[in-house]
Write a protein that holds these residues in place. Structure first.
Motif, PDB file in Angstrom:
ATOM      1  N   SER A 111      -3.105   2.071 -13.949  1.00  0.00           N
ATOM      2  CA  SER A 111      -3.213   3.533 -13.953  1.00  0.00           C
ATOM      3  C   SER A 111      -1.859   4.210 -14.047  1.00  0.00           C
ATOM      4  N   TRP A 168      -1.701   4.082  -6.425  1.00  0.00           N
ATOM      5  CA  TRP A 168      -2.946   3.618  -7.034  1.00  0.00           C
ATOM      6  C   TRP A 168      -3.446   2.379  -6.288  1.00  0.00           C
ATOM      7  N   SER A 169      -4.718   2.390  -5.926  1.00  0.00           N
ATOM      8  CA  SER A 169      -5.294   1.267  -5.198  1.00  0.00           C
ATOM      9  C   SER A 169      -5.335   0.022  -6.079  1.00  0.00           C
ATOM     10  N   ASN A 170      -5.379  -1.125  -5.424  1.00  0.00           N
ATOM     11  CA  ASN A 170      -5.366  -2.405  -6.118  1.00  0.00           C
ATOM     12  C   ASN A 170      -6.488  -3.274  -5.563  1.00  0.00           C
ATOM     13  N   ALA A 171      -7.229  -3.921  -6.446  1.00  0.00           N
ATOM     14  CA  ALA A 171      -8.385  -4.710  -6.019  1.00  0.00           C
ATOM     15  C   ALA A 171      -8.000  -5.820  -5.050  1.00  0.00           C
ATOM     16  N   THR A 172      -6.798  -6.353  -5.208  1.00  0.00           N
ATOM     17  CA  THR A 172      -6.336  -7.442  -4.340  1.00  0.00           C
ATOM     18  C   THR A 172      -5.668  -6.936  -3.069  1.00  0.00           C
ATOM     19  N   TYR A 173      -4.839  -5.915  -3.204  1.00  0.00           N
ATOM     20  CA  TYR A 173      -4.002  -5.490  -2.082  1.00  0.00           C
ATOM     21  C   TYR A 173      -4.544  -4.282  -1.321  1.00  0.00           C
ATOM     22  N   GLY A 174      -5.538  -3.608  -1.863  1.00  0.00           N
ATOM     23  CA  GLY A 174      -6.209  -2.583  -1.081  1.00  0.00           C
ATOM     24  C   GLY A 174      -5.840  -1.146  -1.401  1.00  0.00           C
ATOM     25  N   LYS A 175      -6.113  -0.281  -0.429  1.00  0.00           N
ATOM     26  CA  LYS A 175      -6.043   1.170  -0.587  1.00  0.00           C
ATOM     27  C   LYS A 175      -4.614   1.664  -0.797  1.00  0.00           C
ATOM     28  N   TYR A 220       1.096  -3.888 -11.038  1.00  0.00           N
ATOM     29  CA  TYR A 220       0.257  -3.635  -9.860  1.00  0.00           C
ATOM     30  C   TYR A 220      -0.844  -2.617 -10.148  1.00  0.00           C
ATOM     31  N   ALA A 221      -0.541  -1.681 -11.059  1.00  0.00           N
ATOM     32  CA  ALA A 221      -1.487  -0.579 -11.299  1.00  0.00           C
ATOM     33  C   ALA A 221      -1.440  -0.153 -12.763  1.00  0.00           C
ATOM     34  N   ASN A 234       0.829  -1.211   0.000  1.00  0.00           N
ATOM     35  CA  ASN A 234       0.000   0.000   0.000  1.00  0.00           C
ATOM     36  C   ASN A 234       0.863   1.260   0.000  1.00  0.00           C
TER      37      ASN A 234
END
Length: 225
Positions: A146, A70-77, A143-144, A65
């Motif tokens: 974005s 950029w947030s990740n659906a698996t790893y969070g905010k 990971y992102a 994190n």
């Protein structure tokens, strides 16, 4: 600190590095050390290179994190934006106040590997007036997605030096993602002369790989113009 720090009145360039636990001491590391101090001491003896390194420990379970804006659906905010703001607005001013540093952008670097490579890439493009040199080892662009859109709108930089490294045995997406990102940067205005791109065919996603490549990266990043 450089070997001559306490006996001189000089000012020194600074590298801010992530995963501080793995930089200087095998006892504090969780995956082996980079031997940053041994390498820089050798470079000091060999060619007089003098650099301060600030190692910033990661937050263990919060590392993914911390090192992504950029947030990740698996790893969070995402907490990466706040982390880089902390370096820029709190840590760097403290270091510049406490130590004899060259504080201008051309003497200030940020560097890391894996997720640390991702956040270094972000920091270099987000804060080009702070960081003039960026070391991006094995960046986790996977990971992102974005990160590509962000790069497309922040790459028109002429005086920032960015060193990219990836190993051929790090996973199927690592080399293509790095090449895609660098091509995008050049298309969007980044000075191609200031990008160094290296692929090591047998390089693996390990501290040992990054340790072995650290010296070459530093010499390129801090080469006299």
């Amino acid at each position: 600190l450089p070997p001559n720090y306490k006996t001189s009145t000089k000012t020194y360039p600074v590298i801010y590095m992530h995963d501080g636990q793995n930089l200087f001491d095998d006892k504090t590391s969780y995956a082996g050390e980079w031997e940053v101090d041994e390498t820089l001491n050798a470079l000091f003896r060999e060619n007089g290179l003098e650099i301060i390194v600030v190692g910033i420990d990661n937050g263990a379970g919060k590392r993914m994190n911390e090192y992504s804006p950029w947030s990740n659906a698996t790893y969070g905010k995402a907490e990466g934006e706040a982390y880089v703001e902390f370096i820029v607005n709190t840590l760097k001013p403290l270091i510049d106040k406490t130590f004899r540093t060259k504080s201008d952008r051309q003497y200030t670097a940020i560097m890391g590997s894996s997720m640390g490579g991702l956040i270094s890439h972000y920091a270099g493009l987000k804060y080009p007036t702070v960081f003039g040199k960026v070391g991006v080892f094995s960046p986790s662009f996977w990971y992102a997605s974005s990160s590509f859109q962000f790069t497309a709108t922040n790459s028109n930089l002429k005086n920032t030096k960015m060193y990219y490294l990836v190993g051929g045995k790090e996973g199927d997406t690592m080399v293509p993602n790095m090449k895609k990102m660098i091509a995008l940067m050049k298309t969007k205005g980044f000075n191609a002369h200031n990008i160094f791109e290296k692929v090591v065919a047998d390089g693996k996603h390990t501290e040992a790989f990054w340790k072995n490549e650290f010296k070459e990266a530093i010499l390129w990043m801090f080469a006299k113009e």
